[in-house]
Design a protein around this motif. Structure first.
Motif, short mmCIF file in Angstrom:
data_model
loop_
_atom_site.label_atom_id
_atom_site.label_comp_id
_atom_site.label_asym_id
_atom_site.label_seq_id
_atom_site.Cartn_x
_atom_site.Cartn_y
_atom_site.Cartn_z
N ASN A 130 50.80 110.63 -11.75
CA ASN A 130 51.63 111.43 -12.62
C ASN A 130 51.63 110.90 -14.07
O ASN A 130 51.57 111.66 -15.04
CB ASN A 130 53.06 111.35 -12.06
CG ASN A 130 53.86 112.53 -12.48
OD1 ASN A 130 53.29 113.56 -12.84
ND2 ASN A 130 55.17 112.38 -12.47
N ALA A 131 51.66 109.56 -14.19
CA ALA A 131 51.68 108.94 -15.52
C ALA A 131 50.42 109.33 -16.29
O ALA A 131 50.46 109.59 -17.50
CB ALA A 131 51.76 107.43 -15.38
N THR A 132 49.29 109.40 -15.58
CA THR A 132 48.02 109.78 -16.22
C THR A 132 48.07 111.24 -16.66
O THR A 132 47.68 111.59 -17.78
CB THR A 132 46.86 109.63 -15.19
OG1 THR A 132 46.85 108.30 -14.71
CG2 THR A 132 45.52 109.98 -15.80
N PRO A 182 51.97 100.71 -6.45
CA PRO A 182 52.28 101.45 -5.21
C PRO A 182 51.49 102.77 -5.12
O PRO A 182 51.18 103.23 -4.01
CB PRO A 182 53.78 101.74 -5.33
CG PRO A 182 54.30 100.69 -6.27
CD PRO A 182 53.18 100.34 -7.19
N LYS A 183 51.16 103.35 -6.28
CA LYS A 183 50.42 104.63 -6.23
C LYS A 183 48.99 104.42 -5.74
O LYS A 183 48.39 105.30 -5.13
CB LYS A 183 50.43 105.30 -7.60
CG LYS A 183 51.83 105.71 -7.95
CD LYS A 183 51.95 106.40 -9.27
CE LYS A 183 53.42 106.73 -9.50
NZ LYS A 183 53.68 107.37 -10.75
N VAL A 184 48.43 103.25 -6.03
CA VAL A 184 47.08 102.94 -5.54
C VAL A 184 47.16 102.61 -4.04
O VAL A 184 46.33 103.07 -3.25
CB VAL A 184 46.46 101.76 -6.35
CG1 VAL A 184 45.13 101.35 -5.78
CG2 VAL A 184 46.33 102.13 -7.82
N LEU A 185 48.21 101.87 -3.67
CA LEU A 185 48.37 101.55 -2.25
C LEU A 185 48.52 102.82 -1.41
O LEU A 185 48.03 102.91 -0.30
CB LEU A 185 49.61 100.67 -2.04
CG LEU A 185 49.50 99.22 -2.53
CD1 LEU A 185 50.82 98.49 -2.36
CD2 LEU A 185 48.39 98.47 -1.80
N PHE A 202 52.60 101.11 -21.84
CA PHE A 202 52.70 100.73 -20.43
C PHE A 202 53.23 101.86 -19.54
O PHE A 202 54.25 102.46 -19.83
CB PHE A 202 53.66 99.56 -20.26
CG PHE A 202 53.07 98.20 -20.54
CD1 PHE A 202 51.77 98.06 -20.99
CD2 PHE A 202 53.82 97.05 -20.34
CE1 PHE A 202 51.23 96.81 -21.24
CE2 PHE A 202 53.30 95.79 -20.59
CZ PHE A 202 52.00 95.68 -21.04
N CYS A 203 52.55 102.09 -18.42
CA CYS A 203 53.10 102.99 -17.39
C CYS A 203 53.98 102.12 -16.48
O CYS A 203 53.96 100.89 -16.58
CB CYS A 203 51.97 103.61 -16.58
SG CYS A 203 51.02 102.37 -15.69
N GLY A 204 54.72 102.77 -15.60
CA GLY A 204 55.62 102.03 -14.71
C GLY A 204 54.88 101.00 -13.87
O GLY A 204 55.36 99.88 -13.69
N GLY A 205 53.67 101.36 -13.39
CA GLY A 205 52.91 100.46 -12.52
C GLY A 205 52.49 99.20 -13.25
O GLY A 205 52.62 98.08 -12.73
N VAL A 206 52.02 99.36 -14.48
CA VAL A 206 51.56 98.20 -15.26
C VAL A 206 52.75 97.32 -15.63
O VAL A 206 52.72 96.09 -15.51
CB VAL A 206 50.78 98.67 -16.51
CG1 VAL A 206 50.58 97.52 -17.48
CG2 VAL A 206 49.44 99.26 -16.11
N LEU A 207 53.84 97.96 -16.06
CA LEU A 207 55.03 97.21 -16.45
C LEU A 207 55.51 96.34 -15.29
O LEU A 207 55.80 95.15 -15.45
CB LEU A 207 56.14 98.20 -16.87
CG LEU A 207 57.42 97.57 -17.42
CD1 LEU A 207 57.14 96.85 -18.73
CD2 LEU A 207 58.49 98.64 -17.65
N GLY A 256 46.80 103.72 -24.10
CA GLY A 256 46.54 103.68 -22.66
C GLY A 256 47.69 103.04 -21.89
O GLY A 256 48.61 102.45 -22.47
N ALA A 257 47.60 103.15 -20.57
CA ALA A 257 48.69 102.70 -19.69
C ALA A 257 48.85 101.18 -19.67
O ALA A 257 49.86 100.67 -19.21
CB ALA A 257 48.43 103.21 -18.27
N SER A 258 47.83 100.45 -20.17
CA SER A 258 47.98 98.99 -20.18
C SER A 258 48.05 98.43 -21.60
O SER A 258 47.78 97.25 -21.82
CB SER A 258 46.85 98.33 -19.37
OG SER A 258 45.64 98.99 -19.58
S1 SF4 Z 1 48.26 104.56 -14.23
FE1 SF4 Z 1 49.40 105.24 -12.42
S2 SF4 Z 1 48.31 104.31 -10.71
FE2 SF4 Z 1 47.65 103.21 -12.53
S3 SF4 Z 1 49.06 101.47 -12.68
FE3 SF4 Z 1 49.96 103.13 -13.89
S4 SF4 Z 1 51.39 104.18 -12.49
FE4 SF4 Z 1 49.98 102.92 -11.24
#
Ligand code: SF4
Length: 290
Positions: free
Chosen positions: A199-201, A96-99, A11-16, A267-269
């Motif tokens: 940044n997480a990517t 928030p990064k997408v917003l 998990f990245c911060g956004g998904v968490l 992956g981030a999710s």
């Molecule tokens: S990968 Fe980046 S933009 Fe996508 S949800 Fe995670 S932190 Fe947000």
């Protein structure tokens, strides 16, 4: 056998943040809808469905006054407008990064820039972002799209061009396309590059590349519909030919005793449990022989 799990795997911060908030909303409300999958991972989505979340593909599927969660990748501008018209209560879990990219797109459009988005054309995040870019915009998914997009720029009345990216696009491919664009866009255009890859990517892709160079085999764990997971697979495979892409432990069908060092990225999710299940399977050492 040595198993190395990447520090940035999972998990990245956004998904968490999106998953935790969705769980909390579901504790407080019996029935909620989510426009598209909250995140691109079957296990996470199925867990949320068990708690009362229903995934819908369009707002037409819900009655007025319904409670609808907006997925981490965000939605198009028109969908916010439609929800408002139909009195639908939105719970916005867009990262928030997408917003921030939506805000940038609105700003550049207002300032008269032609917006080039380097992204996967049908990814939900991109369908949302492009809705804020206005008429003078185009998507480059691969190098094959560059000439068409440059023609579109030349045929527009814009004299300023800005290049942005989908949050999970490959950093190397983004830089390569930008270099080609610099050669092809006429010198009298103002040319701005705003690398909006998250940044997480970036961290995850760099770590995957490094890890792939240190091991005999790589296992990338994540949803098959997850854009960032697929990128990790491509990056890993460039360096480590023995790279596997699996959604979960049940898909590990090779004899992993052949490898001395195995690298794991996710992956981030991808939830931690999926990573732990793979590690524990490898540690047990009972592999399916081909
Ligand atoms: S990968 Fe980046 S933009 Fe996508 S949800 Fe995670 S932190 Fe947000």
């Amino acid at each position: 056998m040595e198993i190395i799990v990447g520090k940035s795997a999972g998990f990245c911060g956004g998904v968490l943040n999106s998953v935790n908030k969705a769980l909390k909303y579901l504790d407080d409300n019996k029935k909620m809808y989510c426009l598209g999958e909250l995140v691109h991972n079957k296990q996470v989505v199925s867990n949320l469905e068990k708690k009362g979340l229903e995934i819908i593909e369009s707002l037409d599927k819900v009655p007025g006054n319904s409670k609808v969660i907006i997925r981490a990748h965000g939605i198009a501008k028109e969908i916010y407008d439609e929800a408002l018209k139909r009195n639908i209560q939105l719970y916005d879990l867009t990262c928030p990064k997408v917003l921030r990219i939506h805000q940038l797109a609105k700003q550049y459009n207002k300032e008269g820039y032609f917006i080039i988005l380097i992204a996967h054309k049908i990814h939900p995040e991109v369908l949302g972002t492009i809705s804020y870019c206005g008429e003078d915009s185009a998507i480059i998914e691969t190098e094959d799209d560059i000439d068409n997009v440059v023609n579109k720029v030349n045929n527009s009345s814009c004299k300023k061009v800005v290049v942005m990216a989908q949050t999970t696009y490959s950093v190397d491919k983004f830089n390569k396309i930008v270099e080609i664009l610099k050669q092809k866009i006429k010198n009298d255009y103002e040319f701005l590059v705003n690398n909006t890859i998250c940044n997480a990517t970036d961290i995850r892709q760099k770590e995957t590349k490094k890890l792939a160079s240190l091991v005999d085999c790589m296992i990338i764990i994540g949803g098959k519909n997850s854009s960032n997971t697929k990128k990790l697979f491509d990056i890993s495979e460039e360096t480590c030919k023995k790279t596997y892409l699996v959604e979960n432990v049940n898909e590990l069908e090779d004899d992993f005793s052949l490898y001395e060092k195995i690298g794991i990225m996710a992956g981030a999710s991808t939830p931690n449990e999926s990573i732990e299940e793979v590690v524990s399977y490898l540690k047990k050492g009972y592999f399916k022989k081909k």
